[in-house]
Scaffold this motif. Sequence first.
Motif, PDB file in Angstrom:
ATOM      1  N   SER A 290      -2.855  -5.023   4.954  1.00  0.00           N
ATOM      2  CA  SER A 290      -3.178  -3.821   4.161  1.00  0.00           C
ATOM      3  C   SER A 290      -2.894  -2.582   5.001  1.00  0.00           C
ATOM      4  O   SER A 290      -3.372  -2.467   6.138  1.00  0.00           O
TER       5      SER A 290
ATOM      6  N   LYS B 264      -1.487   3.407   8.956  1.00  0.00           N
ATOM      7  CA  LYS B 264      -2.442   2.639   9.744  1.00  0.00           C
ATOM      8  C   LYS B 264      -2.655   1.265   9.105  1.00  0.00           C
ATOM      9  O   LYS B 264      -2.836   1.156   7.891  1.00  0.00           O
TER      10      LYS B 264
ATOM     11  N   LYS C 269      -4.894  -1.467   8.158  1.00  0.00           N
ATOM     12  CA  LYS C 269      -6.333  -1.568   7.935  1.00  0.00           C
ATOM     13  C   LYS C 269      -6.858  -2.991   8.112  1.00  0.00           C
ATOM     14  O   LYS C 269      -7.975  -3.186   8.596  1.00  0.00           O
ATOM     15  N   ASP C 270      -6.052  -3.969   7.703  1.00  0.00           N
ATOM     16  CA  ASP C 270      -6.564  -5.347   7.744  1.00  0.00           C
ATOM     17  C   ASP C 270      -5.396  -6.328   7.769  1.00  0.00           C
ATOM     18  O   ASP C 270      -4.353  -6.082   7.145  1.00  0.00           O
TER      19      ASP C 270
ATOM     20  N   ASP D 101      -1.845   3.594  -0.579  1.00  0.00           N
ATOM     21  CA  ASP D 101      -2.250   2.284  -0.049  1.00  0.00           C
ATOM     22  C   ASP D 101      -1.310   1.206  -0.575  1.00  0.00           C
ATOM     23  O   ASP D 101      -1.001   1.175  -1.779  1.00  0.00           O
TER      24      ASP D 101
ATOM     25  N   SER E 174      -2.541   1.798   4.971  1.00  0.00           N
ATOM     26  CA  SER E 174      -2.875   3.066   4.310  1.00  0.00           C
ATOM     27  C   SER E 174      -2.030   4.180   4.932  1.00  0.00           C
ATOM     28  O   SER E 174      -1.983   4.316   6.165  1.00  0.00           O
TER      29      SER E 174
ATOM     30  N   SER F 277      -0.026  -3.121   0.146  1.00  0.00           N
ATOM     31  CA  SER F 277      -0.245  -4.404   0.838  1.00  0.00           C
ATOM     32  C   SER F 277       1.074  -5.152   0.945  1.00  0.00           C
ATOM     33  O   SER F 277       1.874  -5.166  -0.006  1.00  0.00           O
TER      34      SER F 277
END
Length: 502
Positions: free
Chosen positions: A445, A431, A433-434, A478, A447, A480
């Motif tokens: 980001s 997913k 996230k940002d 997690d 996850s 990035s």
Amino acid sequence: MKICPNCGNQNEDNAKFCGSCGTKLVDVAVQASQEAQSLHNEQVSPENQTAESHNVDITKENVEANAPAQVQGQAPTQGQAPTQGQAPTQGQAPVQGQAPVQGQMSTQPQFNNSNNMNMAYGNGNSAPIQQAKPALNLDKNTMIIIGEAVALVVAIVIFFFIGNSTYGYKNTAKRFFEGVIKADSKAIVQASDVDDKTFLTDDIFKKVYDKDGEYKADNFDMTSSYADRVQGKVYFSYLESGSGEKSSYTVTVNKKNGKSMLFFPKWEVKPTGVIIRDFKFKVPTGADLKIEGKKVDKKYITQKNQKGVDVYTIKDLFVGTYEVEVNIKGLKSVPEMVDVYSNDGVYYVTNVSMDEKSQNKLLDQGYDDMTKICESALQGKKFSDVSNLFVKDSDTQDEAKKEYDDFVDSISTSDDESGIVSFDLKNVNGKVKDVSIVDGRVVVSISYSFKENVVYNRQIFFGDGCERENYDAYDSYDVSYSLENGKWKISNPRNIRMVYYY
């Protein structure tokens, strides 16, 4: 014809003044004048030459005696001039071709050294002849030329008077301040010292200008001013609209090289508080920047690819709040409002988003990268086998290498053959996230959650050898990603230990 007694010039019968020297002509008969001229031109005897060399007075009686001419064949009477072939009597003037008899006076006028002729009147007194001044005779064309020359001089004087007033430092400052209080962008820009007018358009001004700004005024006055050879200051007072409160405003004007209208000193306003200089926008390398919907040309990039960042420097911008956005391939631009209020300001454009298709594509790439790292570590390969998965800056590469080497050591088979034999990741879900821009870089980001099945050899505590075991566990990971030269790379390598055994 009338013969001038002063210079001998022949004049018209009705002439009152000599056309050559201006002497007033004696009112004598035309014929007598002609005879006198002929007599003067005829060669005279030696004894008469002496008499002719002296000045003589021509009396009115001499002139009258020479005026009538006798008809041919008639005996001349006393006072008449004899005809041709007759001998002149005493008191008569000889005609052409005759020599004057002794005792006669020549009627030819004589001249003294001063070129003035004295005429004898009845009482023997003489009076000088008054010479008339020649009149100034200007034709029509000459008068037109003189008039045009005078008009040209007047026009030049007016031109320089108006020009110096219009383009002087006071009027330049006044035009600028009027533009400020009336929200007239054209007046502001025309009076200001600016290098680039690309973003100083009236359309942009209307969008960013604060309509409730502090410089709204009903009227104003110029209170004082001064200037030297390079700079001037003009002070204004004004009443704020609505409140009626009295405020002041100072305009600084600088003298520039060159001329206004080719002749007048060039003054330009330093537009402090109205136009901002050299404002910088930092965006991801390769991204397109838009300001108020206007795409910014790449020529404004002053620093390119500085750790994944391009710096756009805009020379001149109105003070105000701008709508700014970046367009990046695979990302959806999200407009954001940027306050531009200081020279040399810097703004990091941070708002972007990803469409669903781009998100799914990056999630798939993340899963593939995660699998490759685990497999390489399980096989004990060196970091160089996976280094291309990370961003290229040295700090990130150094940190990624350390984390990877530790991961390899933790899962490798030891001398007693303990360690992970195999693993399997199941039910992987990712997913986004940002999505943001950090220090000019696009950062996404992600996850992941997954179920891992690990097969490993565990050393027997009370005995020799190992026993094989496996376990299933749910875990998360997690990571990035940053956009580097159009490709997504891992930017935080701290969490690459995705598989553990106990």
